[in-house]
Design an enzyme around this catalytic site. Structure first.
Site, PDB file in Angstrom:
ATOM      1  N   CYS A   1     -14.959  41.000 -58.759  1.00 43.22           N
ATOM      2  CA  CYS A   1     -13.712  40.091 -58.933  1.00 43.22           C
ATOM      3  C   CYS A   1     -12.968  40.230 -57.601  1.00 43.22           C
ATOM      4  O   CYS A   1     -13.024  40.906 -56.606  1.00 43.22           O
ATOM      5  CB  CYS A   1     -12.988  40.782 -60.102  1.00 43.22           C
ATOM      6  SG  CYS A   1     -12.434  42.220 -59.741  1.00 43.22           S
TER       7      CYS A   1
ATOM      8  N   HIS B   1     -27.650  30.929 -12.020  1.00 45.51           N
ATOM      9  CA  HIS B   1     -27.575  30.528 -13.356  1.00 45.51           C
ATOM     10  C   HIS B   1     -27.540  29.140 -13.754  1.00 45.51           C
ATOM     11  O   HIS B   1     -27.293  28.650 -14.394  1.00 45.51           O
ATOM     12  CB  HIS B   1     -26.246  31.240 -13.946  1.00 45.51           C
ATOM     13  CG  HIS B   1     -25.139  30.762 -12.845  1.00 45.51           C
ATOM     14  ND1 HIS B   1     -24.673  29.428 -13.060  1.00 45.51           N
ATOM     15  CD2 HIS B   1     -24.278  31.393 -12.043  1.00 45.51           C
ATOM     16  CE1 HIS B   1     -23.973  29.433 -11.897  1.00 45.51           C
ATOM     17  NE2 HIS B   1     -23.335  30.532 -11.360  1.00 45.51           N
TER      18      HIS B   1
ATOM     19  N   CYS C   1      -8.832  49.487 -51.497  1.00 37.13           N
ATOM     20  CA  CYS C   1      -9.180  50.093 -50.188  1.00 37.13           C
ATOM     21  C   CYS C   1      -9.667  51.386 -50.425  1.00 37.13           C
ATOM     22  O   CYS C   1      -9.081  52.268 -51.491  1.00 37.13           O
ATOM     23  CB  CYS C   1      -8.208  49.912 -49.412  1.00 37.13           C
ATOM     24  SG  CYS C   1      -8.412  50.780 -47.618  1.00 37.13           S
TER      25      CYS C   1
ATOM     26  N   CYS D   1      -5.255  41.778 -53.614  1.00 39.26           N
ATOM     27  CA  CYS D   1      -5.831  40.811 -54.205  1.00 39.26           C
ATOM     28  C   CYS D   1      -6.718  40.053 -52.808  1.00 39.26           C
ATOM     29  O   CYS D   1      -6.168  40.069 -51.815  1.00 39.26           O
ATOM     30  CB  CYS D   1      -4.518  39.772 -54.575  1.00 39.26           C
ATOM     31  SG  CYS D   1      -5.357  38.019 -54.706  1.00 39.26           S
TER      32      CYS D   1
END
Lengths: 195, 551
Positions: B298, B253, B303, B310
């Site tokens: 908005c 690596h 859900c 909010c």
């Protein structure tokens, strides 16, 4: 297989000098020598003085090439002994075990551990903290636990004797049975029943 | 300083170019002394393959040195070497500094004068507490005697516990390590399988306990181990063909350090980035806690469970919403903190994606190009079949190997940059200003390497087997040119990383495997100068010798 010939010899030798050491090891039942009960007197000049501490001993198949499994049956307040389970933190019961040690020497080491706690390598952190920070409280608690759990007053013994005699066992046998198992009523009953 | 470095890099590069108007004649000569284009494994081997067969020989070298130096028997030498993790230099240093008794005591080696043999015919073994005939009692070097039966039990339990390397004497507080010849002899009488296991443990200790030797990480395991001579931070190729980083045993690596590589693979594996995305784009429902994504509109979100909330604060609300107000709710002011966190998560995610995409692109190219090998071979053979002046086509394969090599370096340079210039590892190592300068310097180098690698790839992919001789010569020129350039650029990038970037760190050390222009070194097979037989013979001899002494 546990080397029972050696265990037999160990028991004989240990109980021979009981008068000097105060240390006793007896089988929990005559049939099985792999399960034993040890008793050690609390060392003088410590909060454990005057107490008799019972230790449960289990021998694994590898004994004496593997260490015996030991834990306190009697509740005890000590930095290296669990106040909950009675587990003991002692090097010779773990990687420092040597087949040249015996049950008696192991019990002697535990007795020495009672006189010289090692709070830096604790089994019970709460007790160890108290030992280091509030030593006075520690001494008090340890003493109280000794009096509460490790001392069988003569009255207690008489009560047990009476109870067992009422069950129909001769008094002399009851007394010797109680004596040999360190005063434990249930073990004494087991012993009386087994013969 | 850094500016200078960059400038000089630039000018060197100009010099290294083979200008196409150079003489035709000189080209043949160039091929041979051009190190960049030649693909021969390095001659000075610094790593060795240890196979099952050569393991004994490898151990034997070190054992010999210690046995000769301290004039001790083999089992003592082994005990000492196991204690010092097969680091002979360290062992010698302790010997010189502290002397023999200290060296021996620490490792549990006891060499005592022979005591007179016991006169009585029976002895009491304190383990089984029986009287034992003297011929069934064995005394260890430390002077403790127990009966053979008890010794055997002890050895068996310790071998089963996996403690073969350090079986101590049975006496309480005796630190001495038991003689391996006695252990072997006693255990094999009753448990031959365990005696074999014991021998294997002792042999493998040379690998398990040795900093400079490691098992090859191949799966299924090839059975080999690799020993490096100087630096444990290197990349090696086992004789089974697996290339790996010797230090962390994962794939090669460099120029990433082992720690960077570990973090990077973990990051790529984890879903942490997905989690980051969710932090940015979703909010948990206050009722059912499922993550909810806002799909426009908005700030009153509901859900699927029916709970309205909010979007700004995530708090549960009523269902009604006007242009100025959400029913039963007022989350008040704009909360700077949460907004900031989301910003940061978003930025981190984009940053990671940037580096990951490039890393991925180059590893993908690498995979594609690996397939190129076959087609290129075909092209070469069809060229060779042609009747032309061109005979030597080694430049094609050499160019391809150069492409592989630089492509790898390039792809790993992205995770390197991700950590080098990110906050995770080196936040306190440098100021933002300094970091920016270094990052520009590095990125310029990376960019140059990148463009040259792509060019090299393009030329190698051309259907040059269909070209005229003239055109093939052109391609050849380009490939040779670009091979040298990419090699130099890789070298410079590694130098920049080692000296200017990782080298300047103050709080941490990130060693990386050095750049090997000729590719990852193939470990050489360790020559087996002797076979297993003398070893066993020797053990037997030691055991016999012992028998003669004790009984």
């Amino acid at each position: 297989m546990v080397d029972f010939a050696r265990v037999q010899k160990e028991l004989q030798e240990c109980n021979r000098d009981f008068e000097v050491s105060g240390i006793r090891v007896v089988p929990k039942s005559e049939a099985n020598l792999a399960h034993l009960l040890g008793t050690i007197p609390g060392p003088l000049g410590t909060p454990y003085e005057g107490g008799t501490f019972k230790i449960d001993i289990n021998l694994t198949d590898g004994y004496p090439f593997e260490p015996p499994k030991m834990k306190f049956v009697t509740k005890v307040w000590h930095p290296n002994i669990s106040s909950q389970s009675g587990a003991i933190c002692l090097d010779i019961l773990k990687d420092q075990w040597s087949p040249a040690l015996t049950l008696k020497t192991a019990l002697l080491s535990i007795q020495a551990l009672l006189s010289a706690p090692e709070p830096d390598d604790p089994q019970d952190a709460v007790v160890a903290q108290q030992y280091l920070r509030e030593h006075h409280t520690f001494l008090g608690t340890a003493r109280y636990w000794t009096e509460a759990f490790a001392m069988t007053s003569s009255l207690d013994v008489e009560e047990k004797v009476k109870k067992l005699v009422e069950m129909g066992f001769p008094e002399t046998l009851v007394r010797s049975a109680l004596d040999s198992v360190g005063g434990d009523e249930n073990l004494a009953l087991e012993k009386l029943c087994s013969g | 300083m850094e500016e200078d470095y960059y400038m000089s890099g630039d000018s060197e590069e100009e010099e290294d170019y083979y200008s196409p108007d150079r003489d035709e004649e000189s080209l043949d000569g160039l091929e041979n002394d051009d190190t960049g284009a030649q693909w021969n494994p390095s001659k000075a081997f610094s790593s060795k393959v240890i196979t099952k067969e050569s393991l004994l020989a490898a151990q034997r070298e070190d054992l010999r040195r210690v046995m000769d130096l301290l004039s001790v028997r083999e089992h003592h030498a082994r005990t000492l070497l196991i204690h010092y993790r097969w680091d002979v230099e360290k062992l010698i240093a302790v010997y010189v500094e502290k002397g023999k008794p200290c060296l021996f005591a620490a490792a549990g080696v006891t060499v005592v004068e022979r005591l007179d043999p016991e006169s009585s015919s029976t002895l009491m073994c304190i383990i089984c507490m029986d009287d034992i005939p003297a011929e069934d009692v064995t005394k260890m070097d430390c002077g403790h005697s127990f009966c053979n039966h008890c010794w055997t039990e002890h050895f068996v339990i310790k071998i089963k516990e996996g403690q073969s390397k350090r079986i101590r004497c049975m006496a309480h507080k005796c630190n001495a390590i038991c003689d391996e010849a006695i252990i072997r002899k006693l255990v094999s009488l009753r448990h031959p399988d365990l005696a074999e296991k014991f021998d294997r443990f002792l042999l493998e200790s040379y690998i398990e306990d040795n900093k400079m030797v490691k098992w090859c990480p191949s799966v299924p395991h090839c059975g080999n181990a690799i020993r490096v001579e100087n630096d444990e931070y290197c990349e090696v190729e086992c004789s089974c063909g697996l290339q790996f980083c010797f230090s962390c045993l994962s794939e090669t690596h460099s120029p990433c350090s082992c720690l960077m590589w570990e973090l990077w693979t973990k990051k790529c594996r984890d879903e942490s980035e997905t989690v980051n995305w969710m932090t940015v784009h979703t909010k948990p429902c206050p009722k059912c806690h499922k993550p909810v994504e806002k799909n426009g509109g908005c700030n009153l979100v509901s859900c699927i469970c029916g709970q309205p909330f909010c979007w700004l604060c995530g708090g549960a609300t009523g269902r009604d919403h006007t242009w100025s107000h959400i029913a039963n709710h007022s989350c008040g002011r704009y909360k700077e903190d949460t907004e900031k966190n989301a910003e940061r998560a978003k930025r981190d995610l984009y940053r990671y994606m940037h580096y990951h995409n490039r890393y991925k692109a180059h590893t993908d190219s690498f995979k594609q190009e690996s397939r190129l090998k076959e087609t290129i071979k075909e092209k070469v053979s069809s060229l060779e079949a042609r009747d032309s002046n061109l005979r030597d086509f080694s430049w094609v394969m050499n160019g391809l190997y150069r492409l592989f090599r630089s492509r790898r370096a390039l792809s790993y340079s992205y995770p390197f940059a991700f950590y080098m210039f990110g906050d995770e590892l080196f936040k306190d190592e440098m100021t933002n200003c300094k970091r920016e300068i270094k990052q520009h310097l590095f990125e310029d180098q990376q960019q140059q390497l990148e463009s040259n690698v792509e060019k090299l790839s393009k030329f190698l992919e051309e259907p040059f087997d269909e070209y005229t001789e003239e055109q093939v010569m052109q391609i050849r020129m380009q490939v040779l040119n670009l091979s040298v350039i990419t090699d130099n650029l890789c070298k410079k990038m590694y130098e920049c990383i080692e000296n200017d970037l990782l080298g300047s760190l103050q709080f941490t050390i990130h060693p990386i495997a050095p750049y090997q222009s000729k590719g990852i070194e193939k470990a050489e097979e360790l020559s087996v100068g002797w076979t297993q037989a003398p070893y066993n013979e020797k053990c037997q001899k030691a055991a016999d010798q012992f028998k003669g002494r004790v009984i």
